[in-house]
Design an enzyme around this catalytic site. Sequence first.
Site, mmCIF file in Angstrom:
data_model
loop_
_atom_site.group_PDB
_atom_site.id
_atom_site.type_symbol
_atom_site.label_atom_id
_atom_site.label_comp_id
_atom_site.label_asym_id
_atom_site.label_seq_id
_atom_site.Cartn_x
_atom_site.Cartn_y
_atom_site.Cartn_z
ATOM 1 N N ALA A 125 4.072 4.312 -7.924
ATOM 2 C CA ALA A 125 3.307 3.430 -7.039
ATOM 3 C C ALA A 125 2.092 4.111 -6.435
ATOM 4 C CB ALA A 125 4.211 2.912 -5.920
ATOM 5 N N ALA A 145 0.858 -1.176 0.000
ATOM 6 C CA ALA A 145 0.000 0.000 0.000
ATOM 7 C C ALA A 145 0.895 1.226 0.000
ATOM 8 C CB ALA A 145 -0.888 -0.016 1.228
ATOM 9 N N THR A 146 0.430 2.270 -0.663
ATOM 10 C CA THR A 146 1.332 3.400 -0.861
ATOM 11 C C THR A 146 0.952 4.649 -0.067
ATOM 12 O OG1 THR A 146 0.250 3.728 -2.957
ATOM 13 C CG2 THR A 146 2.296 2.525 -2.990
ATOM 14 N N THR A 147 0.604 5.763 -0.718
ATOM 15 C CA THR A 147 0.728 7.060 -0.038
ATOM 16 C C THR A 147 -0.484 7.474 0.802
ATOM 17 O OG1 THR A 147 1.996 7.673 -1.968
ATOM 18 C CG2 THR A 147 1.379 9.451 -0.490
#
Lengths: 266, 277
Positions: A219, A40-42
């Site tokens: 991403a 999972a990113t930002t």
Amino acid sequence: MFTNAGTSSFTAFLSKVAPEMLPGRRALPPGMAADLAPHATTIVAIAAAGGVVMAGDRRATMGNLIAQRDIEKVHPADAYSLVGIAGTAGIGIELMRLFQVELEHYEKIEGAMLSLDGKANRLASMIRGNLGAAMQGLAVIPLFAGIDLAASDPARAGRIFSFDVTGGPYEETGYDAIGSGSLFAKSALKKRFRTGLSVDNAVRLAVEALYDAADDDTATGGPDLTRRIYPVVMTATAEGTHRLTDAETSAIAESVVAGRMENPGG
Amino acid sequence: MAMQFYASPEQIMRDRSELARKGIARGRSAVVVSYAGGVLFVAENLSSTLHKVSEIYDRIGFAAVGRYNEFENLRRAGVRMADLNGLSYDRRDVTGLALANSYAQILGAIFTEQSKPFEVEICVAEVGATPGEDSLYRCTYDGSVTDEPGRMAMGGQAEAISGVLKSHHRPDMSLGDAVKVAVQALSTVGGEGGAARTIAGHQLEVAILDRNRRGRTFRRITGAALTGLLDGDAAGEAVAEGDRAQTPTTPTEEGHKPTTSAGSADLEDKPGDKSDT
């Protein structure tokens, strides 16, 4: 085992009766496992006047592939706080659920809610429990934000805590971001953040920051206008947590995208 | 030489039952009833912090009479069991029946194995979609469970209180009427010479499981809202209803599906939401 006088902490109870349900208690074979599972990113969080705003993009990646387009990484931790997760998605979701139960459990057993610092410290110790897995590439980093109901100045009641793989917590001033696109999101927030923003302005700013992160980080997913997938935006105020509806986030995201048509740099 | 006295198992069980029954009958009573908008708990309780009525899970509440330390221990056990099941499976897999069965096992084991039984009586209440779907389970000191028909009284002179409830309670009552009937039932006993008495608002612990709310439905009614309900004016009911809007766990529009996790309406499944696990 259920009737022991014991503890008010659900994770402490689990460690006695069902340790296999705690992510940090599993034996892992040696070696790196970083490419095994989606990431999972930002996530960004902004302290506003009388509240906090947290927003997350919807992308999960596995190496160069997009694993999921509509993952939800921002969740309410309880009625007055929010938690966002970056890192290994599976462990992150498990930790987040465990954290939600932990807070609710304490509240039911003791008849009173934990303080905001107490919640942050509990989350820190749960992250610390995952250190072994983190060293093998399965790190989870949360971002925690909420309303401090005991704050003397209501305008400064919104507080943000960040963590590292060894725990933390570190209280942040004003705003913070985690995940692969956090560098770009924070740079955007640095220029645009002002103390005492209204909650509505902070929501807009959070979506702008996620756009900037998606602009420079592969991403992080930007607003997906074709599939109508928009960032998850949540607020926590003295009235409780609130998730913006799809209609609200789509209006904001579309206006952000329209603004970038004129000026790609925002 | 010391002689071991023989006591028959029947005698031992009778003695234990008598001890438990006497202990329970000494205390103040509690009443649990279904009404149109949910399940109402009313307990006579002089303390505002040592609760007889509590939240167990989203749609499950707990009421008890008897010794505080004993039922508090069972309450904590119930919260632990419910939270453990809810985390292992799903929030909607936590049921009142499972909890009542666990309590029956615990109480039954204590009754037969320990030298002193628990002097408690417990109600596990689960609010359903309609008053007909509410379930009230009575768990007694010896481990027996009974399914009560929408109303029950425990502790003190429970028989007399039950009689009043039976003749006045209807499952389609409003909250205000239900509170009035419950308080009327509680106050029929304990007065001078067996007469009725008046119970002041601060001596009552009142809580509901709100049928129309999603997520955590348990809510205490205190202060102005309670005074209004007891006075029986429409304003009191409005205050109690308005209280719902102020609390953070408000229901969201699309309904009838249990929540996926804690605390807030925002945790609930949205259309197109696949990541909640």
